[in-house]
Design an enzyme around this catalytic site. Sequence first.
Site, mmCIF file in Angstrom:
data_model
loop_
_atom_site.group_PDB
_atom_site.id
_atom_site.type_symbol
_atom_site.label_atom_id
_atom_site.label_comp_id
_atom_site.label_asym_id
_atom_site.label_seq_id
_atom_site.Cartn_x
_atom_site.Cartn_y
_atom_site.Cartn_z
ATOM 1 N N ARG A 51 0.808 -1.211 0.000
ATOM 2 C CA ARG A 51 0.000 0.000 0.000
ATOM 3 C C ARG A 51 0.843 1.264 0.000
ATOM 4 O O ARG A 51 0.657 2.155 -0.827
ATOM 5 C CB ARG A 51 -0.931 0.008 1.227
ATOM 6 C CG ARG A 51 -2.068 -0.982 1.158
ATOM 7 C CD ARG A 51 -2.760 -1.079 2.498
ATOM 8 N NE ARG A 51 -3.892 -1.982 2.462
ATOM 9 C CZ ARG A 51 -3.796 -3.307 2.504
ATOM 10 N NH1 ARG A 51 -2.604 -3.867 2.590
ATOM 11 N NH2 ARG A 51 -4.867 -4.065 2.470
ATOM 12 N N THR A 52 1.764 1.369 0.947
ATOM 13 C CA THR A 52 2.508 2.616 1.102
ATOM 14 C C THR A 52 3.416 2.885 -0.089
ATOM 15 O O THR A 52 3.442 3.994 -0.624
ATOM 16 C CB THR A 52 3.334 2.578 2.403
ATOM 17 O OG1 THR A 52 2.464 2.328 3.510
ATOM 18 C CG2 THR A 52 4.056 3.891 2.632
ATOM 19 N N LYS B 107 24.607 -7.025 0.817
ATOM 20 C CA LYS B 107 25.979 -7.498 0.649
ATOM 21 C C LYS B 107 26.916 -6.857 1.664
ATOM 22 O O LYS B 107 28.127 -6.973 1.562
ATOM 23 C CB LYS B 107 26.459 -7.193 -0.780
ATOM 24 C CG LYS B 107 25.598 -7.849 -1.859
ATOM 25 C CD LYS B 107 25.999 -7.385 -3.254
ATOM 26 C CE LYS B 107 25.051 -7.953 -4.314
ATOM 27 N NZ LYS B 107 25.358 -7.439 -5.675
ATOM 28 N N ARG C 280 11.353 3.499 4.224
ATOM 29 C CA ARG C 280 10.769 2.620 5.239
ATOM 30 C C ARG C 280 11.869 1.704 5.733
ATOM 31 O O ARG C 280 12.618 1.125 4.944
ATOM 32 C CB ARG C 280 9.604 1.787 4.684
ATOM 33 C CG ARG C 280 9.168 0.677 5.646
ATOM 34 C CD ARG C 280 7.855 0.054 5.262
ATOM 35 N NE ARG C 280 6.745 0.946 5.549
ATOM 36 C CZ ARG C 280 5.469 0.567 5.495
ATOM 37 N NH1 ARG C 280 5.154 -0.670 5.161
ATOM 38 N NH2 ARG C 280 4.501 1.421 5.769
ATOM 39 N N HIS D 232 4.856 6.677 11.669
ATOM 40 C CA HIS D 232 4.442 6.533 10.270
ATOM 41 C C HIS D 232 3.589 7.763 9.965
ATOM 42 O O HIS D 232 2.355 7.690 9.911
ATOM 43 C CB HIS D 232 3.639 5.246 10.102
ATOM 44 C CG HIS D 232 3.383 4.850 8.673
ATOM 45 N ND1 HIS D 232 3.665 5.674 7.604
ATOM 46 C CD2 HIS D 232 2.853 3.714 8.134
ATOM 47 C CE1 HIS D 232 3.323 5.063 6.480
ATOM 48 N NE2 HIS D 232 2.832 3.878 6.773
#
Length: 354
Positions: free
Chosen positions: A100-101, A128, A150, A178
């Site tokens: 969604r975001t 890595k 995020r 958020h």
Amino acid sequence: MPDYERAAADRPLASVRRQGRFHPSRFCSKRPPVIAAGSRETLHQPPRHLLAMEGMHPPQIAALLDLAESYALLNRSGKTKRDLLRGQTLINLFFEDSTRTRTSFELAGKRLGADVINMSVSTSSVNKGETLLDTASTLNAMNCDLLVVRHDQSGAPALLAQKVDAAVINAGDGTHEHPTQALLDALTIRRHRGRLEGLVVAICGDVLHSRVARSNIHLLTTMNSRVRVVGPPTLIPSSIAALGVEIFHDMRAGLAGADVVMMLRLQRERMVGGLVPSAREYFRFFGLDAAKLANAKPDALVMHPGPMNRGVEIDSAVADDPQRSVIREQVEMGVAVRMAVLDTLSRGHGRNEP
């Protein structure tokens, strides 16, 4: 170099991630402010970054919601293609899975004319052994204008904001905040109720692990809503009362007279130990069904940030109730809010206003 920077700079992200959750203040104590200063003049200046709702002023929040409302109307009219961000690059940097975001930010950027790049961390050099500050250096070399981050560690977007030239938007960091989710929730509520001030909002469920809950608490209390948190004692942090909320461990008492019922996802992936006995037992006491919802006001709104665990946090009949549920509208408002945020931050990033 401060300790919190040295900790992130000296270890690969994978090793930081393995150490588990840490307090947001490690990265947030010196984060760049959402606004340059607290004076009356700077309240009307575009912010540099959007890292949290905490510390934002009512005029700033109202301005973002007003702009998002205009974008919501524009999107519904079908006239969505604009050129406000033409020539600017938006990078979605997601260290956690999201549908969604990430999609919402991607759509918002494209509707404003930006060049949008989605960086897949699962196949990037981060896995890595590259550190977060190495990643910041790479992003600077790419000359991106807007960076959406995020991360599973609280404070990571704030650290990047100190090291990159781009405007940084926190799309969720650990259990911290958020902010755009809180803005889209507030916009959805305001569209139905006409205001935020004086409303009783019950935030129910896994508050302990919820960055959505924290951002909503900061926004709603700032806008003079009356906020309750409802859930089992194991999922309500002991310090939450300091944020100006009322605490309930009984669902029916917590929903009594509520204008808005906001359910939260049960985040089992973040839990350590048995914080809830079983999904069935959790739903019996804290899942939202018609019987518990009857304690709220007859026209109370039902909300959920998604993804929903039906039959665990919320009954399907309630989630799909066309008269009470605004869950689908939350998704729609997410695009409008993120368009408003990108628009505003692009101006705070030194671009010319449209």
